[in-house]
Design a protein around this motif. Sequence first.
Motif, PDB file in Angstrom:
ATOM      1  N   PHE A   1      23.242  10.575   3.893  1.00 36.58           N
ATOM      2  CA  PHE A   1      24.129  10.287   2.761  1.00 36.58           C
ATOM      3  C   PHE A   1      25.563  10.115   3.240  1.00 36.58           C
ATOM      4  CE2 PHE A   1      24.731  14.783   3.253  1.00 36.58           C
ATOM      5  CZ  PHE A   1      26.052  14.997   2.896  1.00 36.58           C
ATOM      6  N   ILE A   2      26.320   9.355   2.463  1.00 41.66           N
ATOM      7  CA  ILE A   2      27.766   9.197   2.668  1.00 41.66           C
ATOM      8  C   ILE A   2      28.428   9.314   1.300  1.00 41.66           C
ATOM      9  CG2 ILE A   2      29.642   7.678   3.403  1.00 41.66           C
ATOM     10  CD1 ILE A   2      27.598   6.260   5.236  1.00 41.66           C
ATOM     11  N   TRP A   3      29.315  10.302   1.162  1.00 37.79           N
ATOM     12  CA  TRP A   3      30.092  10.454  -0.075  1.00 37.79           C
ATOM     13  C   TRP A   3      31.540  10.132   0.246  1.00 37.79           C
ATOM     14  CZ3 TRP A   3      33.382  14.898  -1.442  1.00 37.79           C
ATOM     15  CH2 TRP A   3      33.938  14.768  -2.712  1.00 37.79           C
ATOM     16  N   ASN A   4      32.117   9.204  -0.504  1.00 38.43           N
ATOM     17  CA  ASN A   4      33.516   8.826  -0.331  1.00 38.43           C
ATOM     18  C   ASN A   4      34.289   9.401  -1.509  1.00 38.43           C
ATOM     19  OD1 ASN A   4      36.023   7.380  -0.563  1.00 38.43           O
ATOM     20  ND2 ASN A   4      35.207   5.893   0.899  1.00 38.43           N
ATOM     21  N   GLU A   5      35.031  10.467  -1.247  1.00 40.54           N
ATOM     22  CA  GLU A   5      35.763  11.156  -2.316  1.00 40.54           C
ATOM     23  C   GLU A   5      36.821  10.258  -2.946  1.00 40.54           C
ATOM     24  OE1 GLU A   5      38.225  15.296  -3.128  1.00 40.54           O
ATOM     25  OE2 GLU A   5      37.662  14.765  -1.080  1.00 40.54           O
ATOM     26  N   THR A   6      37.527   9.488  -2.134  1.00 39.56           N
ATOM     27  CA  THR A   6      38.593   8.622  -2.638  1.00 39.56           C
ATOM     28  C   THR A   6      38.054   7.552  -3.577  1.00 39.56           C
ATOM     29  OG1 THR A   6      39.822   8.976  -0.590  1.00 39.56           O
ATOM     30  CG2 THR A   6      40.512   7.124  -1.959  1.00 39.56           C
ATOM     31  N   GLU A   7      36.960   6.910  -3.163  1.00 32.96           N
ATOM     32  CA  GLU A   7      36.363   5.845  -3.989  1.00 32.96           C
ATOM     33  C   GLU A   7      35.359   6.392  -5.004  1.00 32.96           C
ATOM     34  OE1 GLU A   7      34.786   2.768  -1.514  1.00 32.96           O
ATOM     35  OE2 GLU A   7      36.670   2.527  -0.426  1.00 32.96           O
ATOM     36  N   GLN A   8      35.035   7.675  -4.895  1.00 35.72           N
ATOM     37  CA  GLN A   8      34.068   8.360  -5.753  1.00 35.72           C
ATOM     38  C   GLN A   8      32.717   7.645  -5.740  1.00 35.72           C
ATOM     39  OE1 GLN A   8      35.893   8.933  -9.608  1.00 35.72           O
ATOM     40  NE2 GLN A   8      37.113  10.629  -8.844  1.00 35.72           N
ATOM     41  N   THR A   9      32.261   7.327  -4.521  1.00 32.87           N
ATOM     42  CA  THR A   9      30.965   6.686  -4.358  1.00 32.87           C
ATOM     43  C   THR A   9      30.057   7.569  -3.508  1.00 32.87           C
ATOM     44  OG1 THR A   9      31.709   5.469  -2.403  1.00 32.87           O
ATOM     45  CG2 THR A   9      31.893   4.343  -4.532  1.00 32.87           C
ATOM     46  N   LEU A  10      28.777   7.427  -3.734  1.00 33.54           N
ATOM     47  CA  LEU A  10      27.772   8.144  -2.966  1.00 33.54           C
ATOM     48  C   LEU A  10      26.673   7.157  -2.611  1.00 33.54           C
ATOM     49  CD1 LEU A  10      26.427  10.767  -1.879  1.00 33.54           C
ATOM     50  CD2 LEU A  10      25.395  11.014  -4.150  1.00 33.54           C
ATOM     51  N   LYS A  11      26.307   7.125  -1.341  1.00 30.89           N
ATOM     52  CA  LYS A  11      25.193   6.299  -0.878  1.00 30.89           C
ATOM     53  C   LYS A  11      24.199   7.223  -0.198  1.00 30.89           C
ATOM     54  CE  LYS A  11      27.940   2.226  -0.444  1.00 30.89           C
ATOM     55  NZ  LYS A  11      28.506   1.190   0.345  1.00 30.89           N
ATOM     56  N   ILE A  12      22.940   7.071  -0.576  1.00 31.09           N
ATOM     57  CA  ILE A  12      21.875   7.865   0.016  1.00 31.09           C
ATOM     58  C   ILE A  12      20.809   6.910   0.536  1.00 31.09           C
ATOM     59  CG2 ILE A  12      20.121   9.627  -0.363  1.00 31.09           C
ATOM     60  CD1 ILE A  12      21.832  10.720  -2.636  1.00 31.09           C
ATOM     61  N   ASP A  13      20.508   7.031   1.816  1.00 32.30           N
ATOM     62  CA  ASP A  13      19.464   6.233   2.452  1.00 32.30           C
ATOM     63  C   ASP A  13      18.272   7.158   2.675  1.00 32.30           C
ATOM     64  OD1 ASP A  13      18.015   4.323   3.801  1.00 32.30           O
ATOM     65  OD2 ASP A  13      19.180   4.477   5.656  1.00 32.30           O
ATOM     66  N   ILE A  14      17.220   6.963   1.902  1.00 31.75           N
ATOM     67  CA  ILE A  14      16.036   7.813   2.000  1.00 31.75           C
ATOM     68  C   ILE A  14      15.065   7.186   2.998  1.00 31.75           C
ATOM     69  CG2 ILE A  14      14.061   8.775   0.767  1.00 31.75           C
ATOM     70  CD1 ILE A  14      15.838   8.857  -1.719  1.00 31.75           C
ATOM     71  N   LYS A  15      14.783   7.947   4.053  1.00 32.35           N
ATOM     72  CA  LYS A  15      13.884   7.464   5.101  1.00 32.35           C
ATOM     73  C   LYS A  15      12.436   7.867   4.847  1.00 32.35           C
ATOM     74  CE  LYS A  15      17.508   7.126   8.493  1.00 32.35           C
ATOM     75  NZ  LYS A  15      17.852   5.797   8.113  1.00 32.35           N
ATOM     76  N   SER A  16      12.235   9.037   4.248  1.00 29.32           N
ATOM     77  CA  SER A  16      10.884   9.466   3.877  1.00 29.32           C
ATOM     78  C   SER A  16      10.986  10.363   2.645  1.00 29.32           C
ATOM     79  CB  SER A  16      10.192  10.184   5.030  1.00 29.32           C
ATOM     80  OG  SER A  16      10.865  11.376   5.358  1.00 29.32           O
ATOM     81  N   LYS A  17       9.898  10.423   1.889  1.00 34.02           N
ATOM     82  CA  LYS A  17       9.850  11.182   0.642  1.00 34.02           C
ATOM     83  C   LYS A  17       8.413  11.594   0.377  1.00 34.02           C
ATOM     84  CE  LYS A  17       8.942   7.280  -2.354  1.00 34.02           C
ATOM     85  NZ  LYS A  17       7.579   7.701  -2.628  1.00 34.02           N
ATOM     86  N   PRO A  18       8.212  12.557  -0.500  1.00 37.47           N
ATOM     87  CA  PRO A  18       6.838  12.905  -0.872  1.00 37.47           C
ATOM     88  C   PRO A  18       6.147  11.700  -1.521  1.00 37.47           C
ATOM     89  CG  PRO A  18       8.370  14.603  -1.611  1.00 37.47           C
ATOM     90  CD  PRO A  18       9.189  13.439  -1.137  1.00 37.47           C
ATOM     91  N   TRP A  19       4.881  11.517  -1.234  1.00 42.36           N
ATOM     92  CA  TRP A  19       4.146  10.353  -1.725  1.00 42.36           C
ATOM     93  C   TRP A  19       4.069  10.285  -3.250  1.00 42.36           C
ATOM     94  CZ3 TRP A  19      -0.038  11.151  -4.818  1.00 42.36           C
ATOM     95  CH2 TRP A  19      -0.592  12.424  -4.811  1.00 42.36           C
ATOM     96  N   PHE A  20       4.124  11.425  -3.908  1.00 44.51           N
ATOM     97  CA  PHE A  20       3.934  11.465  -5.358  1.00 44.51           C
ATOM     98  C   PHE A  20       5.212  11.189  -6.158  1.00 44.51           C
ATOM     99  CE2 PHE A  20       4.482  15.726  -3.679  1.00 44.51           C
ATOM    100  CZ  PHE A  20       5.531  16.207  -4.425  1.00 44.51           C
ATOM    101  N   LEU A  21       6.339  11.023  -5.480  1.00 47.97           N
ATOM    102  CA  LEU A  21       7.590  10.694  -6.167  1.00 47.97           C
ATOM    103  C   LEU A  21       7.980   9.254  -5.856  1.00 47.97           C
ATOM    104  CD1 LEU A  21       9.800  13.862  -5.542  1.00 47.97           C
ATOM    105  CD2 LEU A  21       8.734  13.159  -7.677  1.00 47.97           C
ATOM    106  N   SER A  22       8.188   8.475  -6.895  1.00 41.56           N
ATOM    107  CA  SER A  22       8.639   7.099  -6.688  1.00 41.56           C
ATOM    108  C   SER A  22      10.150   7.092  -6.454  1.00 41.56           C
ATOM    109  CB  SER A  22       8.305   6.237  -7.913  1.00 41.56           C
ATOM    110  OG  SER A  22       9.136   6.609  -9.008  1.00 41.56           O
ATOM    111  N   TYR A  23      10.642   6.009  -5.883  1.00 42.78           N
ATOM    112  CA  TYR A  23      12.085   5.880  -5.698  1.00 42.78           C
ATOM    113  C   TYR A  23      12.802   5.883  -7.047  1.00 42.78           C
ATOM    114  CZ  TYR A  23      11.428   4.984  -0.739  1.00 42.78           C
ATOM    115  OH  TYR A  23      11.107   5.113   0.583  1.00 42.78           O
ATOM    116  N   ASN A  24      12.177   5.322  -8.068  1.00 45.42           N
ATOM    117  CA  ASN A  24      12.787   5.325  -9.408  1.00 45.42           C
ATOM    118  C   ASN A  24      12.932   6.746  -9.947  1.00 45.42           C
ATOM    119  OD1 ASN A  24      13.137   2.576  -9.554  1.00 45.42           O
ATOM    120  ND2 ASN A  24      11.218   2.216 -10.630  1.00 45.42           N
ATOM    121  N   MET A  25      11.941   7.591  -9.696  1.00 43.70           N
ATOM    122  CA  MET A  25      12.028   8.985 -10.141  1.00 43.70           C
ATOM    123  C   MET A  25      13.161   9.707  -9.418  1.00 43.70           C
ATOM    124  SD  MET A  25       7.984   9.962 -10.332  1.00 43.70           S
ATOM    125  CE  MET A  25       8.227  11.661 -10.815  1.00 43.70           C
TER     126      MET A  25
END
Length: 86
Positions: free
Chosen positions: A47-71
């Motif tokens: 993840f990268i959080w930019n306090e000044t711009e108030q943005t957050l980017k999260i790059d998910i490389k792996s996740k549990p199979w039962f959770l969709s990216y939308n969830m």
Amino acid sequence: MSNECMSYNGVTEEAFKNLRETAKNYGITLPNIDRGCVSGQGFDGYFIWNETEQTLKIDIKSKPWFLSYNMIDGMISDAVMNFANN
């Protein structure tokens, strides 16, 4: 499995603190820094959080199979926006 990059706007310091606490409640580590690895409970990413711009980017490389990216996106959005709207 392909990576999924999620972006959020309006992430204030307080909203980011709330997101970290929410993640911790689910056993997921989101360090108290502005960028780093996110891990736990089958999740792995960066993840990268930019306090000044108030943005957050999260790059998910792996996740549990039962959770969709939308969830996952919905859970993160709720944690950030519910805090911002209270």
